[in-house]
Write a protein that holds these residues in place. Structure first.
Motif, short mmCIF file in Angstrom:
data_model
loop_
_atom_site.label_atom_id
_atom_site.label_comp_id
_atom_site.label_asym_id
_atom_site.label_seq_id
_atom_site.Cartn_x
_atom_site.Cartn_y
_atom_site.Cartn_z
N PRO A 297 0.80 -1.24 0.00
CA PRO A 297 0.00 0.00 0.00
C PRO A 297 0.82 1.28 0.00
O PRO A 297 0.33 2.32 -0.44
CB PRO A 297 -0.82 -0.12 1.29
CG PRO A 297 -0.85 -1.57 1.61
CD PRO A 297 0.47 -2.11 1.14
N ASP A 298 2.05 1.21 0.46
CA ASP A 298 2.87 2.41 0.55
C ASP A 298 3.76 2.61 -0.68
O ASP A 298 3.86 3.71 -1.22
CB ASP A 298 3.74 2.36 1.81
CG ASP A 298 2.90 2.36 3.08
OD1 ASP A 298 1.91 3.10 3.12
OD2 ASP A 298 3.23 1.58 4.00
N THR A 299 4.41 1.52 -1.14
CA THR A 299 5.36 1.65 -2.26
C THR A 299 4.73 1.31 -3.60
O THR A 299 5.30 1.64 -4.64
CB THR A 299 6.55 0.71 -2.02
OG1 THR A 299 6.11 -0.65 -2.09
CG2 THR A 299 7.19 0.97 -0.67
N HIS A 300 3.59 0.63 -3.61
CA HIS A 300 2.91 0.14 -4.82
C HIS A 300 3.68 -0.99 -5.50
O HIS A 300 3.33 -1.39 -6.62
CB HIS A 300 2.65 1.26 -5.84
CG HIS A 300 2.09 2.52 -5.25
ND1 HIS A 300 1.06 2.52 -4.33
CD2 HIS A 300 2.45 3.81 -5.42
CE1 HIS A 300 0.79 3.76 -3.98
NE2 HIS A 300 1.62 4.58 -4.61
N ASP A 301 4.75 -1.50 -4.88
CA ASP A 301 5.49 -2.62 -5.46
C ASP A 301 4.65 -3.89 -5.41
O ASP A 301 3.93 -4.14 -4.43
CB ASP A 301 6.80 -2.85 -4.68
CG ASP A 301 7.78 -1.70 -4.84
OD1 ASP A 301 7.68 -0.99 -5.86
OD2 ASP A 301 8.64 -1.52 -3.96
N ALA A 302 4.76 -4.69 -6.48
CA ALA A 302 4.00 -5.94 -6.55
C ALA A 302 4.47 -6.91 -5.48
O ALA A 302 5.66 -7.01 -5.18
CB ALA A 302 4.14 -6.56 -7.92
N VAL B 22 -0.86 -10.79 1.32
CA VAL B 22 -1.98 -9.86 1.41
C VAL B 22 -1.47 -8.44 1.23
O VAL B 22 -0.48 -8.03 1.86
CB VAL B 22 -2.70 -10.00 2.75
CG1 VAL B 22 -3.77 -8.92 2.90
CG2 VAL B 22 -3.33 -11.38 2.88
N GLY B 23 -2.11 -7.71 0.36
CA GLY B 23 -1.76 -6.31 0.12
C GLY B 23 -2.92 -5.59 -0.52
O GLY B 23 -4.05 -6.11 -0.58
N GLU B 24 -2.68 -4.38 -1.02
CA GLU B 24 -3.75 -3.62 -1.66
C GLU B 24 -3.99 -4.13 -3.07
O GLU B 24 -3.05 -4.38 -3.84
CB GLU B 24 -3.40 -2.13 -1.71
CG GLU B 24 -4.54 -1.29 -2.29
CD GLU B 24 -4.26 0.19 -2.31
OE1 GLU B 24 -5.20 0.97 -2.58
OE2 GLU B 24 -3.11 0.58 -2.04
N ILE B 25 -5.26 -4.28 -3.43
CA ILE B 25 -5.64 -4.69 -4.78
C ILE B 25 -5.54 -3.47 -5.69
O ILE B 25 -6.18 -2.44 -5.43
CB ILE B 25 -7.06 -5.26 -4.79
CG1 ILE B 25 -7.15 -6.50 -3.89
CG2 ILE B 25 -7.49 -5.60 -6.21
CD1 ILE B 25 -8.57 -6.95 -3.62
N ILE B 26 -4.74 -3.59 -6.76
CA ILE B 26 -4.64 -2.51 -7.74
C ILE B 26 -5.00 -3.08 -9.11
O ILE B 26 -4.88 -4.29 -9.35
CB ILE B 26 -3.25 -1.84 -7.75
CG1 ILE B 26 -2.15 -2.83 -8.16
CG2 ILE B 26 -2.94 -1.24 -6.38
CD1 ILE B 26 -0.79 -2.17 -8.36
N SER B 27 -5.42 -2.22 -10.01
CA SER B 27 -6.02 -2.68 -11.26
C SER B 27 -5.63 -1.75 -12.41
O SER B 27 -5.59 -0.53 -12.24
CB SER B 27 -7.55 -2.72 -11.09
OG SER B 27 -8.20 -2.96 -12.30
N ARG B 28 -5.35 -2.35 -13.57
CA ARG B 28 -5.08 -1.55 -14.78
C ARG B 28 -5.37 -2.40 -16.00
O ARG B 28 -4.93 -3.54 -16.08
CB ARG B 28 -3.62 -1.08 -14.80
CG ARG B 28 -3.32 -0.08 -15.92
CD ARG B 28 -1.88 0.39 -15.89
NE ARG B 28 -0.96 -0.64 -16.37
CZ ARG B 28 0.34 -0.46 -16.57
NH1 ARG B 28 0.88 0.73 -16.30
NH2 ARG B 28 1.11 -1.43 -17.02
#
Length: 561
Positions: free
Chosen positions: A378-383, A389-395
């Motif tokens: 959630p902080d660095t956006h690194d995969a 468990v981490g933040e779900i991101i989408s593109r």
């Protein structure tokens, strides 16, 4: 002045999806027109007025587009639309697309203060609204805003009922000559529609989508649920003006040449009647609506005609509702994880009942033709690695352009290379299946301890006396917040707070997460967009006043832990 609707995705990436055929690379009206030419007499809309075929719909679209052009509506202009689910809402959608204008639909029932916020920030030059719908007089209310909104030049009033003084009558515009109209040919990667989402912000979020993102990315989502590619017949229980409803005109009609089955407002009886009469292939709604329909079904009645899929999104789907719906509707129940911000994942047609894990119904396997999903720090956006468990991101192809009039939201919810930050927590398992486990923000903080309302709702949904449940946090001077369960009982006897706690304990939920207040309601109130109205429930739980429908229970307070 036209609002800036820039694209936060790299231009080359956006173009690559058109080049490889993932997106059709045509504007929405051109796609619709091709469908009309291919099958001119196919039914486009079934609503309270009956059947409307593609050719008749196209003639009305061209009339309205010509009339709006005479008013000065031009390519790139933003035009608000506040209409019930009816053929006129579809006509407005397609006419604005034909002009190359940008539609800003928002559901009937939303108040004038919210409408003013949307129209101001989007710099809308016009708005199309109902003269009257149920107890609302939207056209008159919106016309009053023209004094405070310098960009808003016209309010188009749609009957029944006489157009208020100072507004433009829809009937007059519909007398325009359709032969005199030549459609615009906007860039398929330019803005076509602005989706509105309440989200967690103080004001509604507005998210701009291109023609390709709607017909391509969102169109590929529906295509994955069409096993033989036969044009779908979609019953929309949610408003077309909602984010979920954006799968209506742009996807069902323009992309797939299907049929829209529309209700001017949802009731469980009307929905069941439409299902029996029109035999839709796909039913799109939120879990609360389906629970209302299940309550109305008579065990001795003739079985419902089975659709291909019951697609449920907008709120978490629990295992009990999924299983009951699969039996009652006789079709696959599809759990749709998605949002207006630009995320989509679903469980597909392979399972009649969506698969589950220890945290509830899973989200399914992401489809890169719709959008790629990653799990990031959630902080660095690194995969992160599979299983973490981490933040779900989408593109992906359905990714929106940007937030409208809100550069702070662009910064907060989009990464520098265009990924959408959902604020949801989850993980991808070894098979690439997405599991959603919670939210970064959607929590109740009780005495410094975090409680996920969705987690408690999921477990309470399996209680034998609970038909529907929504959990909300209520302010408390000692603990900061306490959790309240708002319950629609199954049958005449409502559950007690004690029985809910016993049920949660039996399912292994620790005591600190148990609800401390109980509100019994006849039905879960819905927002204009068709989602559970948590704010209204929270208001009923406040000490001031009593509610004749709801009965609050005040149990002894649990210990902090």
């Amino acid at each position: 002045m036209t609002v800036d609707l820039h694209d936060l995705l790299p231009a080359g990436l956006r173009r690559s999806w058109a080049t490889d055929g993932t997106c059709p690379d045509l504007d929405l009206y051109s796609l619709f027109r091709a469908r009309q030419i291919a099958d001119p007499h196919h039914t486009a809309v079934l609503d309270a007025k009956g059947r409307l075929c593609y050719t008749a719909l196209d003639r009305r679209v061209r009339c309205l587009a010509a009339g709006l052009r005479d008013l000065g509506i031009r390519e790139g202009d933003v035009v608000g639309v506040q209409l019930p689910d009816h053929r006129n809402a579809v006509i407005a959608d397609l006419a604005l697309a034909a002009l190359g204008a940008v539609a800003l639909p928002f559901p009937v029932g939303r108040g004038v203060l919210e409408a003013e916020c949307l129209l101001r920030r989007a710099q809308a030059v016009a708005v199309i609204a109902a003269v009257e719908h149920r107890d609302f007089r939207h056209a008159a209310d919106l016309h009053a805003l023209t004094r405070s909104l310098p960009d808003l030049r016209h309010v188009v009033a749609v009957g029944p009922g006489e157009a208020p003084e100072g507004t433009v009558a829809w009937t007059g515009l519909m007398r325009s000559d359709p032969k005199a109209f030549t459609p615009a040919r906007p860039d398929p990667d330019s803005a076509a529609r602005i989706l509105v989402s309440s989200g967690s912000e103080a004001e509604p979020k507005m998210i701009a989508y291109s023609h390709n993102a709607l017909a391509g990315g969102r169109g590929n989502f529906l295509a994955s649920l069409m096993p033989d590619r036969t044009p779908p017949r979609c019953l929309f229980l949610v408003p077309l003006a909602s984010a979920f409803g954006s799968n209506g005109t742009a996807v069902t009609l323009a992309r797939h040449g299907g049929t829209l089955v529309l209700l001017d407002h949802f009731t469980p009886d009307a929905a069941l009647a439409a299902l029996r009469e029109h035999r839709p292939t796909h039913v799109l709604g939120v879990p609360t609506m389906v629970r209302m329909m299940l309550e109305r079904l008579d065990a001795d009645a003739e079985p419902l005609p089975a659709p291909i899929a019951l697609i449920l999104g907008g709120a978490p789907l629990d295992e009990t509702t999924a299983a009951a719906a699969a039996t009652a509707f006789g079709c696959a129940v599809v759990n749709l994880y998605g949002s207006a911000d630009g995320v989509n994942c679903h469980t597909g047609l392979a399972h009649a009942v969506p698969p589950t894990d220890g945290s509830g119904v899973v989200a399914g396997r992401p489809d890169p033709r719709v959008t790629e999903i990653r799990i990031a720090d959630p902080d660095t956006h690194d995969a992160l690695a599979d299983g973490a468990v981490g933040e779900i991101i989408s593109r992906g192809p359905m990714s929106p352009l940007c937030y409208v009039g809100a550069p702070d939201l662009d910064t907060r919810y989009r990464t520098p290379d265009g990924w959408v930050r959902t604020g949801d927590l989850g993980f991808l398992d070894a098979d690439g299946v997405l599991h959603v486990v919670g939210r970064l923000k959607d929590i109740v903080i009780r005495g410094g301890a975090n409680i996920s309302p969705a987690e408690v709702e999921r477990e309470l949904a399996s209680h034998p006396r609970v038909r529907d449940v929504v959990c909300v946090g209520v302010p408390d001077p000692v603990m900061g917040e306490r959790l309240a369960a708002c319950v629609v009982p199954r049958g005449e006897d409502a559950p007690t707070l004690e029985s809910l706690g016993e049920h949660l304990s039996a399912r292994g939920m620790e005591r600190r997460k148990h609800p401390e207040r109980l509100l019994v309601v006849r039905a879960v109130p819905l927002t204009a967009a068709g989602k559970p109205d948590r704010a209204a429930l929270r208001e009923r739980l406040t000490p001031a006043g009593t509610d004749p429908v709801a009965q609050p229970h005040q149990p002894p307070l649990a210990q902090a832990g």
